[in-house]
Design an enzyme around this catalytic site. Structure first.
Site, short mmCIF file in Angstrom:
data_model
loop_
_atom_site.label_atom_id
_atom_site.label_comp_id
_atom_site.label_asym_id
_atom_site.label_seq_id
_atom_site.Cartn_x
_atom_site.Cartn_y
_atom_site.Cartn_z
N GLU A 1 0.68 -1.28 -0.01
CA GLU A 1 0.08 0.08 0.11
C GLU A 1 0.78 1.31 -0.06
O GLU A 1 1.74 1.14 0.83
CB GLU A 1 -0.91 -0.09 1.33
CG GLU A 1 -1.92 1.23 1.12
CD GLU A 1 -2.86 1.24 2.43
OE1 GLU A 1 -3.02 0.21 3.25
OE2 GLU A 1 -3.54 2.01 2.42
N MET B 1 0.62 -2.89 8.60
CA MET B 1 -0.15 -3.05 7.47
C MET B 1 -1.00 -4.30 7.35
O MET B 1 -0.53 -5.27 7.57
CB MET B 1 0.92 -2.98 6.28
CG MET B 1 0.32 -3.06 4.92
SD MET B 1 -0.75 -1.83 4.31
CE MET B 1 -1.97 -2.59 3.46
N ASN C 1 -2.41 -6.34 5.45
CA ASN C 1 -2.23 -7.24 4.35
C ASN C 1 -3.48 -8.42 4.66
O ASN C 1 -3.30 -8.91 5.68
CB ASN C 1 -1.19 -7.95 4.01
CG ASN C 1 -0.05 -6.77 4.00
OD1 ASN C 1 -0.22 -5.90 3.14
ND2 ASN C 1 0.92 -6.96 4.93
N HIS D 1 -6.51 -2.02 15.25
CA HIS D 1 -6.59 -1.24 14.04
C HIS D 1 -6.48 -2.24 12.89
O HIS D 1 -7.33 -2.19 11.97
CB HIS D 1 -5.91 0.04 14.01
CG HIS D 1 -5.69 0.90 12.83
ND1 HIS D 1 -6.41 2.03 12.88
CD2 HIS D 1 -5.32 0.65 11.64
CE1 HIS D 1 -6.38 2.36 11.77
NE2 HIS D 1 -5.83 1.87 10.88
N GLU D 2 -5.22 -2.88 12.77
CA GLU D 2 -5.05 -3.71 11.44
C GLU D 2 -6.25 -4.92 11.58
O GLU D 2 -6.64 -5.30 10.53
CB GLU D 2 -3.83 -4.35 11.55
CG GLU D 2 -2.57 -3.08 11.76
CD GLU D 2 -2.55 -1.95 10.80
OE1 GLU D 2 -3.28 -1.99 9.60
OE2 GLU D 2 -2.05 -0.85 11.35
N HIS E 1 -9.43 -3.46 10.02
CA HIS E 1 -9.38 -3.43 8.51
C HIS E 1 -9.58 -4.58 7.90
O HIS E 1 -10.17 -4.53 6.79
CB HIS E 1 -7.85 -2.86 8.34
CG HIS E 1 -7.59 -1.62 8.25
ND1 HIS E 1 -8.29 -0.67 7.46
CD2 HIS E 1 -6.36 -1.08 8.63
CE1 HIS E 1 -7.76 0.48 7.60
NE2 HIS E 1 -6.70 0.36 8.22
#
Ligand code: B3K
Ligand code: ZN
Length: 879
Positions: free
Chosen positions: A126, A268, A270, A302-303, A306
């Site tokens: 990203e 991140m 993923n 948070h991740e 997502h």
């Protein structure tokens, strides 16, 4: 690197992709020096875009080895290859395309794409890193099914990971092995991930509400498995919370996280394979502070969140970034509030917004939550997209109510699961749930700038009528000179002079409550309250109900009543802040006119009152007792007066330290109980209170207090206490300072995350020779330009958290920063661009500083071969 004047990308130019990629089969032959990637794409024309015939694939820093269409090799005459694109004109309706590329992960210092972190090979895709791995339509609205085969040396890279499920593996003759991963969910290329290395694994499991068992695996450098317990616990908490609060469960059998040392940001998301900055995974009491623990919990959650807000429902294009980031930050904040302390969490969130986002809204990089254009998308992962985006979502929840908001979320997921959508789609889901027309509310997404809300009041005692007059003004921002009024929810209560809440009856409403929401829709609007039988003090914008600047002419008496009696914990804290901000600004004025400095008795008394109320959340109390920082005060000034802020802040702190010395000492002793470290709300509260007491004591340190501080540093069984003491010592020029810094280095020199703290503390020191020290630190053998954590802990901390030294009037701080940005831009443009920010704030400074800051911006601007990242920030800021 690009030539100058890179293109601007506009939202209005958005077009659907001409071709869709249904499947992608990757075959990655890994080697740190030369990796070869064979990518086989199942492509078809997008039926909605029949007239577009060219297939456009992006690529960056790649060598193209081979390309075949339906098994037939293409010659250079069949395609156009430029620096960043591979175009096949007149591609067929449906076909298979095989592309082989190669590149060197070792030479990739951008940490974008596939790169080396230590001996681990890992990816960051990203926003646009996938194009550094293979040619691909690298845009989030192309969603494909991924199968990834990884081939690598078994000894160097025993662990080989990618998204989804491991479906096959085997050995090859030459010491190599291979694995095959398949991700059952369609995803955009930015969510692709691959990791290879010698990694240890900490494991746990989670049983979903539906009874499915999910394996949780955190991969770290061998030896660090023991430091993953808190990360795993946080993950389990987040998984449970998302089921309960939003009805969202996890959708794969394995959830993997890999921690790496070199990472451009926090982490991140993923699909199925998060990659994290090790800073947000590894913890034990000896190496991590309470704040580190809080960050770990927040980033892990948070991740994880997502997976639904970002991965299952993703963004159509990067202008919609806040669709996933604002919403996920909102979910993170709500989770943290439920895990720790809601009152403390809210204050911390608002402080971040005010200290970082409000200034962005005032500067040259101001942009709406949904921007209209960008040059480099990586520059738009901003506090506006994230934090203001989250506040916009919070306003929706406030106005619609929690239950309707939740229904809106359910509709959003039901309508858009598996698709790449827009902020507009989200707002429509909220409209569907509430039956409300949110046309005006949408301006929060399209207009930049922080609205200022001017409030005045009138009490008509004869008729028991109270009127609040609200006026909103939003200052101009780049490209937006005039603004339409926002829909602003202003939550209000009224208190009488004794601090009793008054029953409210707004005209037109029959409800009687002590709190109401005034929904402001006009530029100027009045709200009337009837049957108000005694003179009221308004508590406005309760719980910070909208991201605006509130201006109300409170008297000190009003503020003291709110400080003592407001039932909203945020506004109690806010009352204290307002009192302190005003007092310090007033003392700055008095000092200018040459008057002797003196702290008013009423203030010390009021402050001492808070000090004595200890039957409450101690973390909240510690926040009440912390004076506004230099940055908070700078925010209150149109033109920032760096030295006066520093001087008067120090004066007030020292006075409070001296006059209340006995109380501080009593608190210190009460909570310095040498109990073994535990991480929970109560223990964190006790430590914060004790350490704030220590910081006051150290504001006027006697020999005895310095020794006490040194003892805490040496004897503490945990990093929180040890570091708190070291921070205090680092601000005082004394032998204990040298002793403590040396001891800390000797003990932690081989623990990179802890050593970052040693670098940061020195870069943050207010002592006058700090710039010289910082210049030494960047030549220290342990300084490393490739490691973003290390770069930020020295250069970032100095430029962003050390105003008195960075803004030295000889301009040396600015020149130093510009030198480092220019140097770093060749290695890592994303990190270099972030470091530009302090220089972009020149408009808020005195003319001498403006000139010096602009001089450095021009110097950076005239450097050949600037990256798009730095070019965008500097070109937009130097005008
Ligand atoms: N989505 C990533 C941020 C990617 C930044 C790219 N420059 C982490 C996050 O917000 O969760
Ligand atoms: Zn995010």
């Amino acid at each position: 690197m690009e030539a100058k004047s890179p293109n601007t990308i506009y939202l209005k130019d958005y077009k659907e992709p001409a071709f869709l990629v249904n499947t992608i089969d990757l075959n990655v032959a890994l080697d740190a020096d030369l990796t070869k990637v064979k990518s086989t794409l199942g492509i078809m024309r997008n039926p909605k875009m029949p007239e577009q015939k060219s297939l456009v694939l992006q690529g960056d820093a790649l060598t193209l080895n081979e390309i075949q269409l339906n098994g037939t090799p293409l010659t250079p005459a069949d395609y156009t290859l430029s620096n960043n694109e591979l175009i096949i004109k007149d591609a067929p309706e449906e076909f298979s395309l095989m592309i082989e590329t190669q590149f060197s992960p070792r030479e990739n210092t951008t940490l974008n794409g596939l790169y080396l972190s230590g001996d681990i090979l890992c990816t960051q895709c990203e926003a646009e890193g996938f194009r550094r791995i293979t040619y691909f339509p690298d845009r989030p609205d192309v969603m494909s099914l991924y199968t990834t085969t990884i081939i690598a040396d078994k000894q160097k890279y025993p662990v080989l990971l990618s998204n989804g499920n491991l479906i096959d593996s085997g050995l090859l003759g030459d010491g190599k092995h291979w694995v095959k991963w398949q991700d059952p969910y369609r995803k955009p290329s930015y969510l692709f991930a691959l990791v290879a290395g010698n990694l240890g694994c900490a494991e746990d499991s989670f049983v979903t509400r539906s009874g499915r068992s999910v394996a949780l695996k955190v991969y770290v450098e061998p030896g660090n498995e023991v430091n993953c317990t808190y990360a795993l616990q946080s993950l389990k908490n987040a998984m449970r919370w998302d089921e309960l609060r939003f009805g969202r469960g996890y959708d794969l059998d394995t959830y993997m996280i890999v921690a790496v040392s070199d990472f451009n940001m926090g982490a991140m998301e993923n699909k199925g394979l998060n990659i994290f900055n090790a800073k947000y995974i590894l913890a034990n009491p000896a190496i991590a502070t309470d704040q580190d623990y809080e960050f770990i919990e927040a980033v892990i959650a948070h991740e994880y969140f997502h997976n639904w807000t970002g991965n299952r429902v993703t963004c159509r294009d990067w202008f919609q970034l806040s669709l996933k980031e604002g919403l996920t930050i909102f979910r993170e904040h709500e989770f943290c509030a439920d895990q720790q302390s809601r009152e403390v969490e809210r204050i911390k969130n608002v402080r971040k917004l005010r200290l970082e986002q409000f200034p962005q809204d005032e500067g040259p990089m101001a942009h709406p939550v949904r921007p209209d254009s960008y040059i480099e998308i990586n520059n738009f992962y901003t506090v506006t997209i994230y934090e203001k985006g989250a506040e916009v979502i919070r306003m929706l929840q406030t106005m619609l109510g929690r239950d309707t908001f939740r229904q809106g979320m359910d509709i959003y997921f039901a309508r858009h699961d598996g698709h790449a959508v827009t902020i507009e789609d989200f707002v429509q889901a909220m409209e569907a749930a509430s039956g409300r027309d949110l046309t005006q509310f949408r301006r929060w997404y399209t207009q930049a700038g922080t609205p200022e809300l001017y409030v005045t009041s009138n009490y008509d005692s004869a008729n028991c009528r109270y009127t609040l007059r609200l006026e909103q003004v939003c200052p101009p921002t780049p490209m937006q000179t005039s603004k339409e009024p926002f829909l602003i929810p202003v939550t209000v209560s009224l208190f009488d002079l004794m601090g009793q809440p008054l029953p409210l009856q707004m005209s037109g409403s029959l409800n009687e409550a002590t709190e109401q929401i005034m929904e402001m829709t006009q530029s100027v609007q009045e709200f009337q309250f009837n049957n108000i039988t005694s003179y009221p003090i308004p508590s406005l914008l309760r719980d910070f109900s909208a991201p605006v600047k509130l201006r109300y002419p409170y008297t000190t008496q009003d503020l003291l009543v709110l400080m003592r009696h407001d039932t909203d914990s945020f506004n109690r804290w806010e009352a204290v802040q307002t009192i302190e901000n005003r007092l310090i600004l007033q003392l700055i004025d008095e000092d200018k006119s040459g008057a002797a400095l003196c702290l008013p008795v009423w203030f010390t008394d009021a402050f001492a009152e808070n000090l004595s109320v200890r039957n409450q959340n101690l973390q909240y109390l510690a926040l009440l007792l912390a004076l506004p920082s230099d940055k908070d005060l700078a925010n209150e000034m149109t033109i920032i007066l760096v030295e006066p802020i520093f001087k008067i802040h120090k004066f007030v702190k020292r006075e409070l330290a001296t006059q209340l010395k006995d109380q501080w000492m009593a608190i210190y002793k009460e909570y310095n109980d040498n109990k073994p470290y535990q991480f929970n709300a109560i223990a964190v509260g006790q430590r914060s209170l004790k350490n704030i007491a220590l910081s006051y004591l150290m504001a006027n340190p006697t020999d005895e207090i310095r020794q006490l501080c040194l003892r805490q540093f040496v004897n503490a069984d945990n990093m929180t206490d040890s570091l708190a003491a070291l921070v205090c010592l680092s601000q005082v020029d004394c032998p204990e300072r040298v002793e403590a810094l040396n001891k800390f280095y000797d003990k932690w020199q081989n623990e990179p995350l802890v050593l970052d703290k040693w670098f940061a503390i020195q870069a943050q020191s207010h002592l006058p020779n700090t710039l010289e020290v910082v210049k030494q630190l960047i030549t220290h053998p342990k300084f490393n330009w490739i490691n973003p954590n290390r770069v930020r802990s020295v250069i970032g901390v100095f430029a962003m958290l050390n105003d008195i030294n960075f803004h030295a009037l000889n301009g040396d701080g600015y020149a130093f920063l510009a030198d480092q940005i220019i140097h770093l831009d060749n290695l890592n443009p994303q990190v270099a661009a972030r470091l530009c920010e302090p220089l972009t704030r020149w408009r808020r400074h005195i003319p001498e500083r403006q000139a010096l800051m602009k001089k450095q911006l021009f110097r950076i601007m005239s450097t050949p071969n600037l990256s798009r990242d730095v070019y965008e920030i500097v070109s937009k800021s130097s005008g």
